[in-house]
Scaffold this motif. Sequence first.
Motif, PDB file in Angstrom:
ATOM      1  N   UNK A  62       0.840  -1.200   0.000  1.00 17.31           N
ATOM      2  CA  UNK A  62       0.000   0.000   0.000  1.00 17.31           C
ATOM      3  C   UNK A  62       0.874   1.248   0.000  1.00 17.31           C
ATOM      4  N   UNK A  63       0.428   2.245  -0.773  1.00 16.79           N
ATOM      5  CA  UNK A  63       1.091   3.553  -0.787  1.00 16.79           C
ATOM      6  C   UNK A  63       0.039   4.600  -1.139  1.00 16.79           C
TER       7      UNK A  63
ATOM      8  N   UNK B  72      10.618  11.319  -1.354  1.00 16.89           N
ATOM      9  CA  UNK B  72       9.483  10.807  -2.127  1.00 16.89           C
ATOM     10  C   UNK B  72       9.009  11.771  -3.210  1.00 16.89           C
ATOM     11  N   UNK B  73       9.314  13.065  -3.061  1.00 20.54           N
ATOM     12  CA  UNK B  73       8.820  14.060  -4.014  1.00 20.54           C
ATOM     13  C   UNK B  73       9.773  14.303  -5.184  1.00 20.54           C
TER      14      UNK B  73
ATOM     15  N   UNK C  70       5.080   8.777  -2.039  1.00 19.94           N
ATOM     16  CA  UNK C  70       4.474   8.513  -0.725  1.00 19.94           C
ATOM     17  C   UNK C  70       5.210   7.354  -0.073  1.00 19.94           C
ATOM     18  N   UNK C  71       4.953   7.144   1.217  1.00 21.47           N
ATOM     19  CA  UNK C  71       5.565   6.022   1.918  1.00 21.47           C
ATOM     20  C   UNK C  71       4.811   4.727   1.601  1.00 21.47           C
TER      21      UNK C  71
ATOM     22  N   UNK D   5      -7.988   4.771  -7.489  1.00 22.03           N
ATOM     23  CA  UNK D   5      -7.392   6.101  -7.409  1.00 22.03           C
ATOM     24  C   UNK D   5      -6.076   6.078  -6.647  1.00 22.03           C
ATOM     25  N   UNK D   6      -5.084   6.735  -7.208  1.00 28.52           N
ATOM     26  CA  UNK D   6      -3.790   6.939  -6.543  1.00 28.52           C
ATOM     27  C   UNK D   6      -3.301   8.301  -6.988  1.00 28.52           C
TER      28      UNK D   6
END
Length: 640
Positions: A110-111, A194-195, A166-167, A262-263
């Motif tokens: 999951x992220x 992460x960005x 994201x983590x 959706x992500x």
Amino acid sequence: MVISKKILTNMEYRSSHCLCLKLFTFVLFWCCLASLSLASIHSHRHSRQGELDKHPLSKINIYKTTLALRNSVSIKASPLILGFKVEDKAWVTVDLVNPDPSEDDWVAVFSPAKFNSLTCTPENDEIESPYLCTSPIKYKYANFSNSKYSKTGKNSLKFELINQRADFSFALFSGGLSNPKLVAVSNFISFANPKAPVYPRLAHGKLWNEMTVTWTSGYSIDEAVPFVEWGLKGETHMRSPAGTLTIEQSSLCGAPARTVGWHDPGFTHTSFLTNLWPNTVYSYRMGHILSNGSYIWSKTYSFKSSPYPGQDSLQRVIIFGDLGKGERDGSNEYSNKDPGALNTTDQLIKDLPNYDIVFHIGDLAYADGYIADWDQFTSQVEPIASTVPYMVASGNHERVWPDSGSFYTGTDSGGECGVIAETLYYVPAENRAKFWYSTDYGMFHFCIADSEHDWRQGTEQYKFIEHCLASVDRRKQPWLIFAAHRPLGYSSNNYFGQEGSFDEPMGRDDLQKLWQKYRVDIAFYGHVHNYERTCPIYQNTCVNSEESHYSGTMNGTIHVVAGGAGHHLGSFFKGIPDWSLYRDYDFGFVKLTAFNRSSLLFEYKKSRDGKVYDSFTINREYKDILACVHDSCGPTTLAS
């Protein structure tokens, strides 16, 4: 034999009439049986096709998830921090200990790492109080690579993760995919930044001496200013600003894109590098200036600029459709959905020094509404797309959705309705929602159609296609290429063969007049997941008897289906039409090599070994292009 009713007695007539009725009934009975049989085969084929097309994540009944957390179960992920050296992908080890294992246990990624009901959006209100309302980005069965797990309850799984802004966390489920029970959740892990700017995609701008760089990051324009630093190697580099786009969940058309699929796609930045020297190597890197004045940099990349339109030099083009994405860690059963994706990608990476530009003519990621797949796809093709222009076309899996303006009314895009592809990939179109455009590469002129919008005579797109074909100077750019996702020309795919049309319905009715009038050399298509090449053809008839060495006037257009890049293969019709010269049920791609204005080499290569399995050459002069062929020339006069 014809029997005259006039010479029959009444009895003979009645007997004959009965016999005819029985014969008619018998024939009708068997025709019905045959029709039912064909319908059954047709239904079975579509059922099997639908199962193969089904997205692996759609098999998870995520709304039925229940809590079954057990303290005796542990799941741990390491390392905690990834990408210390600006890497955008990393391998992670997940260790499982489960005292009560079963064959249908599975591990999901999951992220963002937090994935409980608190993260649900209003889009999920139709489902009453779900614990989960978002799909994982990938999963793997707990006994993967270790059949002893069901006895020992222990295993170490390897996952490859990419930077997706994201983590991450890992979750162990029991109950299989249809009745998930959440048993344990791991610690959180993350990329160092992460960005960070990642996954550059090159594409032609609207001018021949312009290259666009598009990339993804987690930085909004309120946080940081995006730009590209670029220039000739060894010389002072300049900076070009970038525009920024993003996608809101509400801008998508339906489920799963608006719901479980959706992500957050982050921010898409595009910079225009202008006034390039032809055939020149430039280096570049993407950057962001933070509000505190510090800089965030990507890795450094390089590309070779395009030749001037009409420039005589060695020019090499790759064309394919329907690639999809694979998972190098074995996740998600993608080996069933897109079994050739990694082979084709790896072969093209290996061959990078030997071609100059790529055309991926539709069905790119096969995300089908599971938005995280787009990051994974752009990561997969990054070594290619960051080095040569990666030009794309729109396919049904990018665009098709009911009541969204697409020509077809299916649900193939999973609710994306073109929004994701149009945002993530730049094309030099006047309106990216209408995915048709023209572009040049030296002696080649390309007219890229959008088969997901109406192309028939009288439409806006038909006018574009005619203008694109008519506007090229064939003395400077002799090689005229048409491409679209769906086979608007010819294909002996099983479905088209059963329908009897051997093309997309209404496909070539209007367009063949344009191909012939403007003497298109080759028309390329995807959509059908195999390879096929026709003779030079016009109105269902071969107009050139040669098969591998064409010289002089071509008389017609060669049609090529190159949709076997990665998605599961599609079968051929049993009967082989006279116009079909070569068919191959395997994964591969096409390469065109223009040696000069008179000589072109066509090669079909298989992805598994990169070897050539079909080829032909065209050798001709400018006068051969000008020569009149059937339906290609206007009226003439004998007046002096």
